[in-house]
Design a protein around this motif. Structure first.
Motif, PDB file in Angstrom:
ATOM      1  N   ILE A   4      15.482  94.060  33.426  1.00  0.00           N
ATOM      2  CA  ILE A   4      15.465  94.701  34.738  1.00  0.00           C
ATOM      3  C   ILE A   4      15.813  93.656  35.791  1.00  0.00           C
ATOM      4  N   LEU A   5      16.765  93.997  36.641  1.00  0.00           N
ATOM      5  CA  LEU A   5      17.170  93.138  37.761  1.00  0.00           C
ATOM      6  C   LEU A   5      16.761  93.811  39.061  1.00  0.00           C
ATOM      7  N   ILE A   6      16.067  93.063  39.898  1.00  0.00           N
ATOM      8  CA  ILE A   6      15.685  93.543  41.224  1.00  0.00           C
ATOM      9  C   ILE A   6      16.521  92.777  42.245  1.00  0.00           C
ATOM     10  N   VAL A   7      17.387  93.485  42.963  1.00  0.00           N
ATOM     11  CA  VAL A   7      18.213  92.895  44.023  1.00  0.00           C
ATOM     12  C   VAL A   7      17.497  93.215  45.333  1.00  0.00           C
ATOM     13  N   VAL A   8      16.923  92.185  45.935  1.00  0.00           N
ATOM     14  CA  VAL A   8      16.060  92.366  47.103  1.00  0.00           C
ATOM     15  C   VAL A   8      16.841  92.216  48.405  1.00  0.00           C
ATOM     16  N   ASP A   9      16.918  93.281  49.169  1.00  0.00           N
ATOM     17  CA  ASP A   9      17.329  93.275  50.581  1.00  0.00           C
ATOM     18  C   ASP A   9      18.624  92.514  50.885  1.00  0.00           C
ATOM     19  N   VAL A 120      16.466  88.579  42.555  1.00  0.00           N
ATOM     20  CA  VAL A 120      17.417  87.818  43.361  1.00  0.00           C
ATOM     21  C   VAL A 120      17.392  88.435  44.758  1.00  0.00           C
ATOM     22  N   GLY A 121      17.846  87.692  45.770  1.00  0.00           N
ATOM     23  CA  GLY A 121      17.994  88.304  47.083  1.00  0.00           C
ATOM     24  C   GLY A 121      17.389  87.541  48.235  1.00  0.00           C
ATOM     25  N   LEU A 122      17.063  88.306  49.269  1.00  0.00           N
ATOM     26  CA  LEU A 122      16.641  87.764  50.559  1.00  0.00           C
ATOM     27  C   LEU A 122      15.348  88.442  51.006  1.00  0.00           C
ATOM     28  N   CYS A 123      14.596  87.768  51.696  1.00  0.00           N
ATOM     29  CA  CYS A 123      14.482  86.339  51.913  1.00  0.00           C
ATOM     30  C   CYS A 123      13.458  85.810  50.925  1.00  0.00           C
ATOM     31  N   THR A 124      13.740  84.674  50.331  1.00  0.00           N
ATOM     32  CA  THR A 124      12.864  84.102  49.307  1.00  0.00           C
ATOM     33  C   THR A 124      11.421  84.040  49.782  1.00  0.00           C
ATOM     34  N   ASP A 125      11.246  83.612  51.028  1.00  0.00           N
ATOM     35  CA  ASP A 125       9.915  83.335  51.561  1.00  0.00           C
ATOM     36  C   ASP A 125       9.184  84.545  52.121  1.00  0.00           C
ATOM     37  N   ILE A 126       9.825  85.695  52.107  1.00  0.00           N
ATOM     38  CA  ILE A 126       9.162  86.887  52.641  1.00  0.00           C
ATOM     39  C   ILE A 126       9.220  88.011  51.598  1.00  0.00           C
ATOM     40  N   CYS A 127      10.355  88.643  51.467  1.00  0.00           N
ATOM     41  CA  CYS A 127      10.446  89.836  50.620  1.00  0.00           C
ATOM     42  C   CYS A 127      10.573  89.524  49.132  1.00  0.00           C
ATOM     43  N   VAL A 128      11.277  88.456  48.772  1.00  0.00           N
ATOM     44  CA  VAL A 128      11.381  88.124  47.344  1.00  0.00           C
ATOM     45  C   VAL A 128      10.007  87.740  46.802  1.00  0.00           C
ATOM     46  N   GLU A 143       7.502  88.709  31.320  1.00  0.00           N
ATOM     47  CA  GLU A 143       8.244  87.546  31.803  1.00  0.00           C
ATOM     48  C   GLU A 143       8.989  87.948  33.076  1.00  0.00           C
ATOM     49  N   ILE A 144       8.645  87.278  34.165  1.00  0.00           N
ATOM     50  CA  ILE A 144       9.268  87.535  35.453  1.00  0.00           C
ATOM     51  C   ILE A 144       9.926  86.244  35.920  1.00  0.00           C
ATOM     52  N   SER A 145      11.192  86.361  36.356  1.00  0.00           N
ATOM     53  CA  SER A 145      11.966  85.200  36.791  1.00  0.00           C
ATOM     54  C   SER A 145      12.587  85.447  38.148  1.00  0.00           C
ATOM     55  N   VAL A 146      12.832  84.360  38.853  1.00  0.00           N
ATOM     56  CA  VAL A 146      13.572  84.383  40.114  1.00  0.00           C
ATOM     57  C   VAL A 146      14.697  83.375  39.985  1.00  0.00           C
ATOM     58  N   ASP A 147      15.930  83.809  40.235  1.00  0.00           N
ATOM     59  CA  ASP A 147      17.077  82.902  40.194  1.00  0.00           C
ATOM     60  C   ASP A 147      17.205  82.252  41.569  1.00  0.00           C
ATOM     61  N   SER A 148      16.861  80.990  41.651  1.00  0.00           N
ATOM     62  CA  SER A 148      16.845  80.282  42.939  1.00  0.00           C
ATOM     63  C   SER A 148      18.233  80.135  43.547  1.00  0.00           C
ATOM     64  N   THR A 149      19.271  80.217  42.726  1.00  0.00           N
ATOM     65  CA  THR A 149      20.639  80.108  43.254  1.00  0.00           C
ATOM     66  C   THR A 149      21.136  81.425  43.828  1.00  0.00           C
ATOM     67  N   CYS A 150      20.342  82.458  43.643  1.00  0.00           N
ATOM     68  CA  CYS A 150      20.679  83.791  44.150  1.00  0.00           C
ATOM     69  C   CYS A 150      19.675  84.240  45.207  1.00  0.00           C
ATOM     70  N   CYS A 151      18.996  83.291  45.818  1.00  0.00           N
ATOM     71  CA  CYS A 151      18.014  83.581  46.859  1.00  0.00           C
ATOM     72  C   CYS A 151      18.202  82.607  48.017  1.00  0.00           C
ATOM     73  N   ALA A 152      17.838  83.047  49.191  1.00  0.00           N
ATOM     74  CA  ALA A 152      17.809  82.181  50.373  1.00  0.00           C
ATOM     75  C   ALA A 152      16.662  82.659  51.246  1.00  0.00           C
ATOM     76  N   ALA A 153      16.162  81.731  52.063  1.00  0.00           N
ATOM     77  CA  ALA A 153      15.010  82.035  52.907  1.00  0.00           C
ATOM     78  C   ALA A 153      15.363  81.833  54.373  1.00  0.00           C
ATOM     79  N   VAL A 154      14.356  81.974  55.201  1.00  0.00           N
ATOM     80  CA  VAL A 154      14.528  81.763  56.630  1.00  0.00           C
ATOM     81  C   VAL A 154      15.000  80.335  56.889  1.00  0.00           C
ATOM     82  N   THR A 155      14.441  79.370  56.128  1.00  0.00           N
ATOM     83  CA  THR A 155      14.879  77.968  56.201  1.00  0.00           C
ATOM     84  C   THR A 155      14.901  77.407  54.783  1.00  0.00           C
TER      85      THR A 155
END
Length: 174
Positions: A4-9, A120-128, A143-155
């Motif tokens: 399952i892939l969750i594409v966040v915002d 994956v998605g935006l923003c790492t620090d809020i919605c992800v 098993e839950i994973s976050v691809d850090s190369t497919c996420c960005a945050a406010v900073t």
């Protein structure tokens, strides 16, 4: 095993609109590639606000109207939308950072089958991070994973802080 892939915002307002950043723009191609090569169930979340946004608790703390339903900023980034063409996916509108409905929808999609989740998605620090922690709370053995190369945050600093927090909560950071 079901994947399952969750594409966040991955919405225009978070990429290059009202709350966009150069870091968000920089991950779009990575997310496109992830979607195009992913073989499994896909969920796409939409941060969803309404005309009364500035009167909400969030609007009072973040007084930047964004992702107002029906506006261009609420829509997915064009490259993301194009990557989803021809793919089956479930849209999930959410009025706050994490979707309380998402765990139930994931459970329905998985049925009795074992599954993994990647976000994956935006923003790492809020919605992800909010969605990742909700999913981990509901599925502690999955098993839950976050691809850090497919996420960005406010900073960049808050991106790293969120990744660290998720790692501490036994979410795999890739």
């Amino acid at each position: 095993m079901k994947k399952i892939l969750i594409v966040v915002d991955m919405q225009k307002d978070f990429v290059d609109g009202a709350l966009g950043t150069k870091e968000a723009v920089a991950i779009v191609d990575n997310v496109v590639k992830k979607i195009e090569t992913f073989d499994g169930e896909i969920f796409v979340t939409y941060d969803t606000h309404f005309d009364n946004y500035m009167e909400t608790a969030e609007g009072k703390k973040l007084p930047v109207p964004h992702c107002i339903k029906g506006t261009d900023g609420w829509k997915l980034d064009t490259k993301i939308q194009n990557a989803l063409l021809g793919k089956e996916y479930k849209e999930v509108e959410k009025i706050t950072f994490g979707s309380v409905d998402l765990p139930m929808l994931v459970k329905e999609a998985a049925g009795e089958e074992e599954f993994t989740i990647e976000l994956v998605g935006l923003c790492t620090d809020i919605c992800v991070v909010s969605n990742a922690l909700l999913l981990k709370a509901n599925f502690p053995e999955v098993e839950i994973s976050v691809d850090s190369t497919c996420c960005a945050a406010v900073t960049p600093d808050t991106h790293e802080a969120a990744l660290s927090t998720m790692g501490c909560c036994q979410i795999n950071i890739i």
